[in-house]
Design an enzyme around this catalytic site. Structure first.
Site, short mmCIF file in Angstrom:
data_model
loop_
_atom_site.label_atom_id
_atom_site.label_comp_id
_atom_site.label_asym_id
_atom_site.label_seq_id
_atom_site.Cartn_x
_atom_site.Cartn_y
_atom_site.Cartn_z
N CYS A 86 -25.25 -36.54 -36.77
CA CYS A 86 -23.96 -36.49 -37.33
C CYS A 86 -22.86 -37.26 -37.02
O CYS A 86 -22.67 -37.29 -35.98
CB CYS A 86 -23.30 -34.60 -37.35
SG CYS A 86 -22.10 -34.51 -37.29
N CYS A 89 -19.07 -34.67 -33.74
CA CYS A 89 -19.48 -35.31 -31.85
C CYS A 89 -19.44 -37.00 -31.75
O CYS A 89 -20.33 -37.38 -32.28
CB CYS A 89 -19.93 -34.52 -31.29
SG CYS A 89 -19.18 -32.97 -31.52
N TYR A 325 8.28 -34.42 -37.96
CA TYR A 325 7.44 -34.18 -38.59
C TYR A 325 6.98 -33.04 -37.62
O TYR A 325 5.73 -32.67 -37.28
CB TYR A 325 6.28 -35.14 -38.06
CG TYR A 325 6.82 -36.23 -37.92
CD1 TYR A 325 6.82 -36.55 -39.07
CD2 TYR A 325 7.54 -37.05 -37.43
CE1 TYR A 325 7.12 -38.29 -39.73
CE2 TYR A 325 8.20 -38.41 -37.49
CZ TYR A 325 8.30 -39.24 -38.58
OH TYR A 325 8.58 -40.37 -39.26
N CYS A 418 -1.39 -37.44 -31.16
CA CYS A 418 -2.35 -37.79 -32.07
C CYS A 418 -3.09 -38.64 -32.19
O CYS A 418 -4.37 -39.08 -32.28
CB CYS A 418 -2.89 -36.91 -33.58
SG CYS A 418 -2.29 -37.25 -34.93
#
Length: 473
Positions: A86, A89, A325, A418
């Site tokens: 996957c 992660c 923002y 981020c």
């Protein structure tokens, strides 16, 4: 080293974002070279194929981990069975303490590469959970391999099409896993096709799940095309309400999306059961969460992040704060009780409406939320800020918007990022205009992934005597 050549070596570190730095011997010269190998972890010995060579920089595709790092966990140690297949992660095989140390070092290296004055770099902070921490997940329907059985989960690593049915995903709690498994089983039995994004046919598109950590309840949204005849939505609701987590299912929605874009969206939403939104509480404030509300995906981690930001803001009594923002207005509302006026600007109209609604619920009358592009709206706001909070999207602040922000001449501002590579680009510009970083800290909002938040306090000593942006000399 030539393009296409297979090399092997040991990974000495991992740079942001998830770029393993391997040392390998150049067969033609005998010298040791650094090679960037995505998804490789510190301490691993790997083989990789050189696929890019530019300006002396070598990049390679990971082929095999020939020897794991000494600190890596295995499935026998409780490692998620989907890890490595996957794409959700990338650091789950590491002890969490080692992941934190690695992320802290990544951010420190990035900041040190551009910050030109002494500053305080504080230890990395994290939320209380490193597993089952997500309050929102978007699962996709598809197949694990071409013409395989129906799958519902996350994209396979390095694939745009193959879907891994992550029935034991450790980023979400057991209630979400129950809903995921039940949805997949129900529609496998129905034999309905998934929406094929290349052929633009099929029915099943996405499963959107949200959770309120403060109330412990779930929102379920099934996203399909408009071909709803065989969906058996009453049967689907009955199936979910028979699950062990049934008492915590707050709402079940059906969303129709006939657009060709492969995004989770709704052109028509029908409430099949319960309520269409959730309530989350952070730092004593209440927030209404709709299916598409922008909200931090780690509720408990968000409290840590906002506490760090609040500690950086300092004294705001009698001052005007711009929250640029602003999303659903979390930061603005956090600062409103101790400020004269807080003005939030956000381009997403729905987020602004939610922010206004949340401010009313929290009885905050000194918050103003404006819908629109920061670049344009700054020209329309007559009031001038005493303090600015920047929390931009991943691409950072538009250069022209940054010019307008700098022109206000505020003494201090906070930048919450981020994406640290965007942050360091903007920091270079801010430093050129007299700002310097006073304090910085990484906050791990996204355990087991390559992502990490960074909070910076910036000060411009040239504006210490600034009043409403006008420098007094």
């Amino acid at each position: 080293m030539k393009k296409g050549e297979i090399v092997s070596g040991k990974v000495i570190r991992t740079d942001y974002p998830n770029k393993g730095i391997m040392t390998a011997q150049d067969a033609s010269t005998g010298e040791m070279r650094e090679v960037v190998v995505k998804n490789a972890l510190p301490g691993q010995t790997v083989s990789a194929r050189i696929n890019k060579k530019r300006s002396g920089r070598l990049e390679a595709q990971l082929l095999e981990v020939t020897k794991p790092a000494p600190n890596e966990k295995t499935v026998a140690d409780g490692l998620c069975p989907h890890f490595g297949i996957c794409g959700g992660c990338c650091y789950r095989s590491l002890p969490y303490e080692d992941e934190l140390a690695m992320k802290e070092a990544q951010i420190r290296r990035l900041l040190d590469s551009v910050i030109d004055t002494p500053y305080e770099f504080e230890p990395i902070t994290h939320g209380p959970l490193s597993a089952e921490f997500r309050n929102k997940m978007e699962f996709s329907f598809g197949d694990e391999y071409k013409d395989g059985p129906l799958a519902l989960g996350l994209h396979k690593r390095n694939s745009m099409y193959d879907i891994v049915p992550v029935t034991d995903c450790q980023m979400v709690d057991e209630g979400m896993r129950q809903i995921l498994r039940a949805t997949l089983e129900f529609y496998r039995k129905k034999g309905l096709p998934y929406y094929h994004k290349m052929r633009h046919d099929g029915v099943l598109r996405h499963l959107l799940l949200r959770k309120s950590f403060s109330e412990g309840v779930y929102m379920v949204a099934l996203v399909t095309t408009g071909e709803t005849a065989d969906l058996d939505l009453p049967g689907y609701v009955e199936t979910l309400l028979a699950l062990p987590c049934r008492d915590r299912i707050h709402g079940i929605l059906h969303m129709v999306n006939d657009s060709v874009a492969d995004t989770v969206a709704s052109q028509k939403t029908t409430v099949l059961y319960g309520e269409p939104d959730l309530t989350e509480r952070l730092l004593g404030l209440e927030f209404r969460i709709s299916p598409f509300s922008f909200f931090q995906t780690n509720s408990l981690g968000a409290e840590v992040l906002y506490n760090v930001a609040r500690s950086y803001v300092g004294e705001t009594a009698g001052r005007t704060v711009f929250d640029l923002y602003s999303g659903t207005g979390t930061i603005a509302q956090m600062l409103a009780p101790v400020a004269r006026h807080v003005i939030g600007v956000e381009i997403v109209e729905e987020a602004v409406e939610a922010a206004r609604d949340n401010a009313r619920k929290n009885h905050l009358e000194n918050c103003t939320f404006i819908a629109g592009d920061v670049l344009k709206k700054l020209d329309e706001i007559e009031e001038r800020p005493d303090f600015i909070v920047l929390d931009p999207p991943r691409d950072g602040v538009h250069p022209k918007a940054l010019e307008k922000i700098i022109a206000y001449g505020v003494e201090n501002m906070i930048y919450i990022s981020c994406k640290p590579t965007s942050l360091v680009r903007d920091l270079e510009i801010l430093q050129q205009h007299g700002y310097h970083v006073v304090r910085a800290r990484a906050v791990d909002m996204f355990p087991r992934t390559a992502h990490v938040e960074t909070v910076c306090l910036l000060s411009n000593p040239k504006t210490e005597d600034a009043i409403c942006g006008n420098i007094q000399i």
